[in-house]
Design an enzyme around this catalytic site. Structure first.
Site, short mmCIF file in Angstrom:
data_model
loop_
_atom_site.label_atom_id
_atom_site.label_comp_id
_atom_site.label_asym_id
_atom_site.label_seq_id
_atom_site.Cartn_x
_atom_site.Cartn_y
_atom_site.Cartn_z
N GLN A 193 0.84 -1.20 0.00
CA GLN A 193 0.00 0.00 0.00
C GLN A 193 0.87 1.25 0.00
O GLN A 193 0.36 2.36 -0.11
CB GLN A 193 -0.86 0.03 1.26
CG GLN A 193 -1.86 -1.10 1.38
CD GLN A 193 -2.43 -1.16 2.78
OE1 GLN A 193 -1.86 -1.74 3.69
NE2 GLN A 193 -3.58 -0.54 2.97
N GLU B 258 1.47 -4.31 17.20
CA GLU B 258 0.22 -4.16 17.94
C GLU B 258 -0.85 -5.10 17.38
O GLU B 258 -0.78 -5.50 16.23
CB GLU B 258 -0.29 -2.72 17.82
CG GLU B 258 0.50 -1.74 18.67
CD GLU B 258 0.39 -0.31 18.16
OE1 GLU B 258 -0.67 0.03 17.63
OE2 GLU B 258 1.40 0.42 18.29
N ASN C 135 3.05 -7.54 13.28
CA ASN C 135 2.66 -6.19 13.69
C ASN C 135 2.95 -6.05 15.18
O ASN C 135 2.64 -6.96 15.95
CB ASN C 135 1.15 -5.97 13.42
CG ASN C 135 0.82 -4.50 13.27
OD1 ASN C 135 1.14 -3.70 14.14
ND2 ASN C 135 0.20 -4.15 12.17
N CYS D 38 -1.60 11.43 -22.64
CA CYS D 38 -1.54 10.09 -23.27
C CYS D 38 -1.48 8.96 -22.25
O CYS D 38 -1.55 7.78 -22.62
CB CYS D 38 -0.33 10.02 -24.20
SG CYS D 38 1.27 10.05 -23.36
N ALA E 103 8.65 -5.17 11.89
CA ALA E 103 9.00 -5.85 10.64
C ALA E 103 10.49 -6.19 10.58
O ALA E 103 10.86 -7.30 10.19
CB ALA E 103 8.61 -4.98 9.45
N ASP F 272 6.18 4.84 -1.31
CA ASP F 272 7.54 5.37 -1.14
C ASP F 272 8.58 4.68 -2.01
O ASP F 272 9.74 5.08 -2.02
CB ASP F 272 7.95 5.30 0.34
CG ASP F 272 7.72 3.91 0.92
OD1 ASP F 272 8.05 2.91 0.27
OD2 ASP F 272 7.20 3.85 2.06
N CYS G 147 3.82 13.76 -25.76
CA CYS G 147 2.67 14.52 -26.27
C CYS G 147 2.62 15.96 -25.73
O CYS G 147 1.76 16.74 -26.12
CB CYS G 147 1.35 13.81 -25.94
SG CYS G 147 0.86 13.92 -24.21
N SER H 298 -2.81 -2.65 9.38
CA SER H 298 -3.94 -3.18 10.15
C SER H 298 -4.88 -3.93 9.23
O SER H 298 -5.78 -4.62 9.69
CB SER H 298 -4.67 -2.03 10.84
OG SER H 298 -5.09 -1.10 9.88
N HIS I 50 -1.15 1.62 -4.59
CA HIS I 50 -1.50 3.04 -4.60
C HIS I 50 -0.54 3.86 -5.44
O HIS I 50 -0.50 5.08 -5.32
CB HIS I 50 -1.57 3.57 -3.16
CG HIS I 50 -2.68 2.96 -2.36
ND1 HIS I 50 -2.71 2.95 -0.99
CD2 HIS I 50 -3.81 2.32 -2.77
CE1 HIS I 50 -3.82 2.33 -0.57
NE2 HIS I 50 -4.49 1.94 -1.64
ZN ZN Z 1 1.80 12.24 -22.94
#
Ligand code: ZN
Length: 288
Positions: free
Chosen positions: A124, A255, A253, A166, A271, A127, A190, A229, A155
Site C-alpha cells: 500500500q 500491535e 505487527n 496520453c 518488521a 515510497d 505529447c 492493520s 496506490h
Molecule cells: Zn503524454
C-alpha cells in the site's frame, strides 16, 4: 493467541517470540505460493514520515485537500510543490532489513524454478522502498529484476509520473521545479502536463494492478501481512480473499489489529525484527 510482548509497546525493535516464529518459519518454508501485503509499518522503520504534522506545506494542508484530482485541476503548481517536498523527504530514506529480506524472498521464488515457487509483494506504500530493495539486490540493473519479483504498488509510487494526456507512466526521480506552472514536468511524447502516478482520494485503483494483487492473494497458500492493520480497502479484501481460498495468514505487527483474531499466527513484532528471521535463511538456501 496471547503473546508475551503484548504490552511491550515502548521499545523497538519488538522481537517475536520463538515458538510462534518457529511455526511461522515452517509455514513460509513449506509454502508454494506466498503473497505478502505490506503497509506503513514497514516504512516507519526506514524513517519515512507520516507527513501529518510535518514541516513546510504539510503544516498548512491536509492530504485530503491536495491529494485529489480536483486540487490538481484547480492548482497543479501547488499540488506538485507539495509532492516535490514529499519526494525529497522520502528520497532521503533507505530500504531497511525487512525490505531487503522480502526482496530476497521474492527474487529467490520468482516462479522460474522447477518447483514454481513464488512470493508476490503487494504494498500500500507509495515510497518505492520495496522496488529500491529489489533494485539493490539486482545491483542497480532494473532489467535484472525478475518480473515476478517486482512489487505490486497498489496506490502507485511517488517516484513515477503519469501523463494527463496520453497516460504514459515513467520512473521519475528528478527534482520538480514547481516555481511556476510552466516549469512543471511535461510529457516528452505529447507535451501534456504530468501528474504524480499515485492513487488520489476519490480515484479508483488501477485495474490491472488490483487484478494482479487479487490473483496473487487467491492463489496463495501463505498470506503474510506486515505493518498494516489490513482494515482499509483493498488490503482487507485481499487478506480475506486469501483466507477464503484456504491460505494461512501470518501477521507481523507490534500491535494487535482487527486481523489478529483471524490470523493463523500473529507475530507481535516490528518488521525488521521478524521478517529477516522469518525468511532470511530461506533466501540463503534458495540455491540448493
Ligand atoms: Zn503524454
Amino acid at each position: 493467541m496471547l503473546n508475551r510482548h503484548q504490552d511491550d509497546t515502548g521499545s523497538y525493535p519488538v522481537e517475536p517470540d520463538n515458538v510462534h516464529l518457529a511455526r511461522a518459519r515452517q509455514l513460509v518454508a513449506g509454502a508454494r505460493r506466498i503473497v505478502v501485503l505490506t503497509g506503513a509499518g514497514v516504512s516507519q522503520e526506514s524513517g519515512v514520515p507520516t507527513f501529518r504534522g510535518a514541516e513546510g506545506l504539510w503544516r498548512r494542508f491536509r492530504p485530503e485537500e491536495l491529494a485529489t484530482p480536483q486540487a490538481f485541476a484547480r492548482d497543479p503548481r501547488l499540488v506538485w510543490e507539495w509532492y516535490g517536498e514529499r519526494r525529497e523527504m522520502v528520497a532521503a530514506c533507505r530500504p531497511n532489513a525487512a525490505h531487503h529480506a522480502l526482496a530476497r524472498l521474492a527474487s529467490s521464488r520468482s516462479g522460474s524454478g522447477p518447483d514454481g515457487r513464488t512470493a508476490t509483494l503487494v504494498t500500500q506504500n507509495v515510497d518505492g522502498l520495496h522496488l529500491a530493495a529489489a533494485r539493490a539486490l539486482a545491483h542497480g540493473a532494473d532489467d535484472a529484476i525478475p518480473t515476478a519479483a517486482r512489487p505490486i504498488e497498489l496506490h502507485g509510487s511517488l517516484f513515477r509520473t503519469r501523463c494527463t494526456g496520453c497516460g504514459e507512466r515513467r520512473e521519475s526521480h528528478e527534482r520538480v521545479d514547481a516555481s511556476a506552472t510552466g516549469t512543471l514536468p511535461h510529457c516528452a511524447r505529447c507535451g501534456q502536463l504530468l501528474r504524480p502516478d499515485v492513487v488520489w482520494f476519490g480515484e479508483m485503483l488501477d485495474e490491472p494492478t488490483l487484478s494482479a494483487a487479487v490473483d496473487a492473494a487467491g492463489a496463495a497458500d501463505v498470506c503474510l501481512v506486515v505493518g498494516t492493520s489490513a482494515v482499509v480497502y483493498p488490503a482487507a479484501a485481499l487478506a480475506q480473499h486469501a483466507v477464503a481460498a484456504g491460505s494461512a495468514v501470518i501477521e507481523v505487527n507490534p500491535e494487535a489489529t482487527p486481523l489478529t483474531a483471524a490470523a493463523t499466527i500473529s507475530l507481535r513484532a516490528t518488521a525488521t525484527a521478524a521478517i529477516p528471521a522469518l525468511v532470511g535463511e530461506l533466501a540463503e538456501h534458495a540455491g540448493e
